[in-house]
Write a protein that holds these residues in place. Structure first.
Motif, PDB file in Angstrom:
ATOM      1  N   ARG A  29      41.328  58.802  46.494  1.00 22.91           N
ATOM      2  CA  ARG A  29      41.613  60.113  47.430  1.00 22.91           C
ATOM      3  C   ARG A  29      40.777  61.532  46.526  1.00 22.91           C
ATOM      4  NH1 ARG A  29      46.260  60.409  44.063  1.00 22.91           N
ATOM      5  NH2 ARG A  29      46.955  58.604  44.403  1.00 22.91           N
ATOM      6  N   GLY A  30      40.542  61.296  45.698  1.00 15.69           N
ATOM      7  CA  GLY A  30      40.233  63.325  45.440  1.00 15.69           C
ATOM      8  C   GLY A  30      38.421  62.303  46.182  1.00 15.69           C
ATOM      9  N   LEU A  31      37.615  62.331  46.595  1.00 16.64           N
ATOM     10  CA  LEU A  31      36.516  62.057  47.754  1.00 16.64           C
ATOM     11  C   LEU A  31      37.438  62.059  48.825  1.00 16.64           C
ATOM     12  CD1 LEU A  31      34.528  59.183  45.302  1.00 16.64           C
ATOM     13  CD2 LEU A  31      33.828  61.969  45.746  1.00 16.64           C
ATOM     14  N   GLY A  32      37.693  61.819  48.986  1.00 14.13           N
ATOM     15  CA  GLY A  32      37.933  61.848  50.591  1.00 14.13           C
ATOM     16  C   GLY A  32      37.436  60.256  51.252  1.00 14.13           C
ATOM     17  N   TYR A  33      36.730  59.411  50.620  1.00 19.67           N
ATOM     18  CA  TYR A  33      36.262  58.319  51.177  1.00 19.67           C
ATOM     19  C   TYR A  33      36.508  57.149  50.607  1.00 19.67           C
ATOM     20  CZ  TYR A  33      31.405  59.548  49.175  1.00 19.67           C
ATOM     21  OH  TYR A  33      30.448  59.785  48.130  1.00 19.67           O
ATOM     22  N   CYS A  34      35.869  56.171  50.637  1.00 21.34           N
ATOM     23  CA  CYS A  34      35.707  54.934  49.897  1.00 21.34           C
ATOM     24  C   CYS A  34      34.266  54.779  49.280  1.00 21.34           C
ATOM     25  CB  CYS A  34      35.806  53.915  50.126  1.00 21.34           C
ATOM     26  SG  CYS A  34      36.454  52.027  48.515  1.00 21.34           S
ATOM     27  N   PRO A  35      33.367  55.292  48.152  1.00 26.12           N
ATOM     28  CA  PRO A  35      32.167  54.599  47.857  1.00 26.12           C
ATOM     29  C   PRO A  35      32.208  52.839  47.556  1.00 26.12           C
ATOM     30  CG  PRO A  35      33.009  56.136  45.917  1.00 26.12           C
ATOM     31  CD  PRO A  35      33.619  55.696  47.506  1.00 26.12           C
ATOM     32  N   GLN A  36      30.793  52.189  47.548  1.00 24.83           N
ATOM     33  CA  GLN A  36      30.926  51.269  47.384  1.00 24.83           C
ATOM     34  C   GLN A  36      31.475  50.185  46.290  1.00 24.83           C
ATOM     35  OE1 GLN A  36      27.102  49.719  48.823  1.00 24.83           O
ATOM     36  NE2 GLN A  36      27.134  47.455  48.311  1.00 24.83           N
ATOM     37  N   ASN A  37      30.536  51.351  45.268  1.00 26.19           N
ATOM     38  CA  ASN A  37      31.664  50.512  44.034  1.00 26.19           C
ATOM     39  C   ASN A  37      33.173  50.956  43.738  1.00 26.19           C
ATOM     40  OD1 ASN A  37      31.423  53.306  43.388  1.00 26.19           O
ATOM     41  ND2 ASN A  37      31.129  52.645  41.067  1.00 26.19           N
ATOM     42  N   LEU A  38      33.844  51.203  44.765  1.00 25.44           N
ATOM     43  CA  LEU A  38      34.989  50.998  44.553  1.00 25.44           C
ATOM     44  C   LEU A  38      35.577  50.788  45.753  1.00 25.44           C
ATOM     45  CD1 LEU A  38      35.951  54.858  43.851  1.00 25.44           C
ATOM     46  CD2 LEU A  38      36.145  52.885  41.791  1.00 25.44           C
ATOM     47  N   ALA A  39      34.779  50.047  46.352  1.00 22.07           N
ATOM     48  CA  ALA A  39      35.558  48.308  47.428  1.00 22.07           C
ATOM     49  C   ALA A  39      36.621  47.388  46.583  1.00 22.07           C
ATOM     50  CB  ALA A  39      34.320  48.956  48.417  1.00 22.07           C
ATOM     51  N   TYR A  56      29.395  41.789  30.859  1.00 24.37           N
ATOM     52  CA  TYR A  56      29.339  41.617  32.928  1.00 24.37           C
ATOM     53  C   TYR A  56      28.909  42.519  33.842  1.00 24.37           C
ATOM     54  CZ  TYR A  56      28.646  36.642  32.370  1.00 24.37           C
ATOM     55  OH  TYR A  56      28.172  35.201  31.742  1.00 24.37           O
ATOM     56  N   TYR A  57      28.173  42.413  33.977  1.00 22.83           N
ATOM     57  CA  TYR A  57      27.760  44.121  35.019  1.00 22.83           C
ATOM     58  C   TYR A  57      28.498  43.451  36.469  1.00 22.83           C
ATOM     59  CZ  TYR A  57      26.313  47.155  38.761  1.00 22.83           C
ATOM     60  OH  TYR A  57      25.929  48.046  39.797  1.00 22.83           O
ATOM     61  N   LEU A  58      29.781  44.009  37.070  1.00 25.55           N
ATOM     62  CA  LEU A  58      29.912  44.064  38.018  1.00 25.55           C
ATOM     63  C   LEU A  58      30.027  45.062  38.684  1.00 25.55           C
ATOM     64  CD1 LEU A  58      33.532  42.746  37.255  1.00 25.55           C
ATOM     65  CD2 LEU A  58      31.792  41.269  37.931  1.00 25.55           C
ATOM     66  N   PRO A  59      29.675  44.681  40.526  1.00 29.47           N
ATOM     67  CA  PRO A  59      28.955  46.020  41.365  1.00 29.47           C
ATOM     68  C   PRO A  59      30.198  46.241  41.940  1.00 29.47           C
ATOM     69  CG  PRO A  59      28.892  44.021  42.320  1.00 29.47           C
ATOM     70  CD  PRO A  59      28.923  43.398  40.972  1.00 29.47           C
ATOM     71  N   ASN A  60      31.446  45.636  42.571  1.00 29.23           N
ATOM     72  CA  ASN A  60      32.978  46.649  42.600  1.00 29.23           C
ATOM     73  C   ASN A  60      33.508  46.646  42.164  1.00 29.23           C
ATOM     74  OD1 ASN A  60      33.841  44.692  44.243  1.00 29.23           O
ATOM     75  ND2 ASN A  60      32.006  44.582  45.544  1.00 29.23           N
ATOM     76  N   ALA A  61      34.791  47.359  43.022  1.00 30.38           N
ATOM     77  CA  ALA A  61      35.873  47.335  41.946  1.00 30.38           C
ATOM     78  C   ALA A  61      36.796  46.221  42.263  1.00 30.38           C
ATOM     79  CB  ALA A  61      37.114  48.496  42.332  1.00 30.38           C
ATOM     80  N   SER A  62      36.474  45.702  43.732  1.00 25.73           N
ATOM     81  CA  SER A  62      37.375  44.352  43.995  1.00 25.73           C
ATOM     82  C   SER A  62      36.757  43.135  42.770  1.00 25.73           C
ATOM     83  CB  SER A  62      37.039  43.821  45.504  1.00 25.73           C
ATOM     84  OG  SER A  62      37.160  45.197  46.062  1.00 25.73           O
ATOM     85  N   LEU A  63      36.150  43.029  42.349  1.00 24.13           N
ATOM     86  CA  LEU A  63      35.379  42.139  41.611  1.00 24.13           C
ATOM     87  C   LEU A  63      35.939  42.349  40.786  1.00 24.13           C
ATOM     88  CD1 LEU A  63      32.015  41.315  42.616  1.00 24.13           C
ATOM     89  CD2 LEU A  63      33.738  39.685  43.659  1.00 24.13           C
TER      90      LEU A  63
END
Length: 128
Positions: free
Chosen positions: A118-128, A5-12
């Motif tokens: 932490r490395g990016l300094g922000y949270c991209p949508q796929n890591l939410a 399966y493909y999932l859109p973000n880290a929470s899922l």
């Protein structure tokens, strides 16, 4: 039996991995791959499960993601991991991020997520 399966973000993705970790399914391995636009998860069972349990798993996964049809690259990655190659060697060879392979490990996904943010300094949508 296996599920891809493909999932859109880290929470899922975490939710799916925790579901399999807490279950009594005969899991052979769970593979989690991160891509810039989402997550790929493959679950392979050691043995067959009942039709009812299979339907339950498919319904759960379909609520959170979509069935994934892998590219040639991802097919090679998944085949290499299943053949016993180490995740690190596979990542180096195919330039793909294998976050986890083996028993369900939600903590590895969370560590990856936090380190990346932490490395990016922000949270991209796929890591939410």
């Amino acid at each position: 039996m296996q599920y891809l399966y493909y999932l859109p973000n880290a929470s899922l993705t975490l939710r799916v991995v925790e579901y399999f970790k807490r279950s009594d399914f005969p899991i052979k391995f769970v593979t989690v791959i991160n891509q810039y636009d989402g997550w790929i998860i493959k679950v392979k069972m050691k043995s067959f499960i009942s039709v009812e349990r299979d339907k339950d798993i498919r319904a759960f996964l379909s609520e959170l993601g979509i069935i994934y049809s892998p590219s040639d690259l991802i097919s090679q990655v998944l085949s290499s991991l299943e053949a016993g190659q180490s995740a690190i060697k596979v990542m180096v060879r195919y330039k793909v991020v294998v976050v986890s392979h083996g028993r369900p490990q939600p903590e590895e996904i969370e560590v990856f997520r936090q380190t990346y943010i932490r490395g990016l300094g922000y949270c991209p949508q796929n890591l939410a």
